[in-house]
Design an enzyme around this catalytic site. Structure first.
Site, PDB file in Angstrom:
ATOM      1  N   PHE A   1      -7.418   7.138   3.191  1.00 14.31           N
ATOM      2  CA  PHE A   1      -6.446   6.395   4.308  1.00 14.31           C
ATOM      3  C   PHE A   1      -7.051   4.926   4.332  1.00 14.31           C
ATOM      4  O   PHE A   1      -6.656   4.304   5.311  1.00 14.31           O
ATOM      5  CB  PHE A   1      -6.824   7.178   5.493  1.00 14.31           C
TER       6      PHE A   1
ATOM      7  N   PHE B   1       0.712  -1.294  -0.040  1.00 16.47           N
ATOM      8  CA  PHE B   1      -0.100   0.002   0.016  1.00 16.47           C
ATOM      9  C   PHE B   1       0.801   1.295  -0.061  1.00 16.47           C
ATOM     10  O   PHE B   1       0.530   2.144  -0.587  1.00 16.47           O
ATOM     11  CB  PHE B   1      -1.047  -0.022   1.142  1.00 16.47           C
ATOM     12  N   PHE B   2       1.959   1.276   0.948  1.00 11.00           N
ATOM     13  CA  PHE B   2       2.795   2.425   0.726  1.00 11.00           C
ATOM     14  C   PHE B   2       3.571   2.653  -0.574  1.00 11.00           C
ATOM     15  O   PHE B   2       3.676   3.803  -1.006  1.00 11.00           O
ATOM     16  CB  PHE B   2       3.660   2.060   2.205  1.00 11.00           C
TER      17      PHE B   2
ATOM     18  N   ARG C   1      10.058   7.696   6.296  1.00  9.61           N
ATOM     19  CA  ARG C   1       8.966   8.208   5.757  1.00  9.61           C
ATOM     20  C   ARG C   1       8.865   9.712   5.907  1.00  9.61           C
ATOM     21  O   ARG C   1       8.287  10.685   4.841  1.00  9.61           O
ATOM     22  CB  ARG C   1       7.723   7.481   5.475  1.00  9.61           C
TER      23      ARG C   1
END
Length: 360
Positions: A197, A94-95, A337
């Protein structure tokens, strides 16, 4: 098990800037860590390499420091090892997907994004047919989804797919907003943020972690649903709070603070205060909702074996909702990140590549 007091990595305790510190989280939400975490970190790193989701040099240099496995190991602490592994690999994917989406926007690759969007929809409905897709992002998605589909009945799989189809479409709306420089209004943004999200995806994944699908009457019960929503709203809005300065600097349009500044006429300082107020309100309101959700769990224990098992599953889900607060909080202060000040180029994360994989 309770985690190290502050960090699951080998790095020293994170220093939280006063403007982002939440004493209530640090004092009332003890950090937990799944005992499988060391193996999880190693296997997800290998999975990223095997699926070619990140170049080998970037996996070697950045994967552990990004703390993606820390985030999941601090959340789904009741999950069986294989369930947590599938969730962690999916989360890492997902990231990477989020980074591709961002790079496609930055480099104006509308065609690449459109093709990826259609392929993700197709892979979600038929993951087995996309395991060998030439785009590693599609193949990796198919692999992680197929594994997630193996834990619970088809009714859960269909619900997960329905929720993720909506996430993909929300990412498309964000793509258009950002390429057009359009800042959504506050209510529009809040609704869109619940999708980008992936609020209901992470909530769905509480169920395989607890080992069973919850009945609709439990999932839609106001006490359970409110506790689930508040845990996710906290995470999304705290992310916005931490990201606001760099996103303003980068001419971003998707942040609650930016919507407040643009449409409500707030100053930057007022917007920060308002986002922080909402974050703190999520914490206090969750504590109330948690009590009500645990009361629901007690009521489900009706003296029968099925009632006892359902009650235990609900308690597990609610306990993991609580874990999300501390896991998200520390992740934002430990993951590379968010360490923008250490990047050579503040507009380009060092762990991403600028090519559109699968479109060469």
């Amino acid at each position: 098990m309770q985690a190290f007091p502050h960090s699951t990595t080998a790095t020293p305790k994170a220093v939280v800037p006063p403007s982002l510190a939440l004493p209530m989280i640090e004092s009332h939400f003890p950090r937990q860590l799944h005992p499988y975490w060391p193996q999880l970190q190693e296997k997800t790193r290998l999975w990223l390499l095997e699926k070619r989701l990140m170049p080998a040099d970037k996996v070697r240099e950045y994967a552990d420091g990004l703390c993606y496995t820390d985030l999941m190991a601090g959340y789904y602490t009741d999950a069986a090892d294989e369930v947590l592994q599938a969730i962690a690999d999916y989360s890492a994917w997902f990231f990477v997907w989020d980074d591709r989406h961002d790079r496609d926007i930055v480099h104006g690759r509308a065609g690449d994004w459109r093709r990826l969007r259609y392929r993700l929809h197709a892979a979600l409905d038929a993951p087995r047919h996309h395991l060998h897709h030439p785009d590693p992002l599609v193949a990796g998605f198919a692999d992680s989804v197929l594994r997630l589909y193996g834990f619970l009945p088809r009714t859960w799989n269909r619900r997960f797919a329905r929720h993720f189809h909506a996430v993909v479409e929300a990412y498309d709306r964000e793509f258009r907003n950002r390429t057009e420089g359009r800042v959504p209004g506050v209510e529009e943004y809040l609704a869109l943020r619940r999708l980008t999200f992936a609020h209901w995806i992470w909530t769905d994944l509480l169920e395989p972690s607890a080992g069973r699908e919850l009945p609709s009457a439990v999932r839609t019960h106001p006490a359970y649903r409110r506790a689930a929503l508040l845990s996710q709203e906290f995470a999304a809005w705290y992310n916005d709070l931490c990201s606001l300065p760099k996103e303003i600097a980068g001419d971003e349009v998707h942040n609650l603070g930016i919507s407040l500044i643009t449409h409500e006429g707030l100053t930057l300082e007022e917007a920060v205060d308002e986002v922080r107020r909402r974050v703190e309100e999520c914490i206090s309101e969750f504590l109330k909702a948690e009590r009500e959700a645990l009361q629901l769990a007690d009521e489900l224990a009706d003296g029968t074996v099925p009632g006892k098992e359902l009650s235990a599953a609900v308690r597990s889900c609610v306990g993991n909702m609580r874990n999300w607060f501390s896991s998200v909080y520390w992740f934002h202060h430990e993951s590379g990140r968010y360490m923008v000040d250490t990047w050579d180029d503040r507009s380009t994360p060092p762990y991403v590549t600028n090519e559109a994989a699968g479109e060469k």
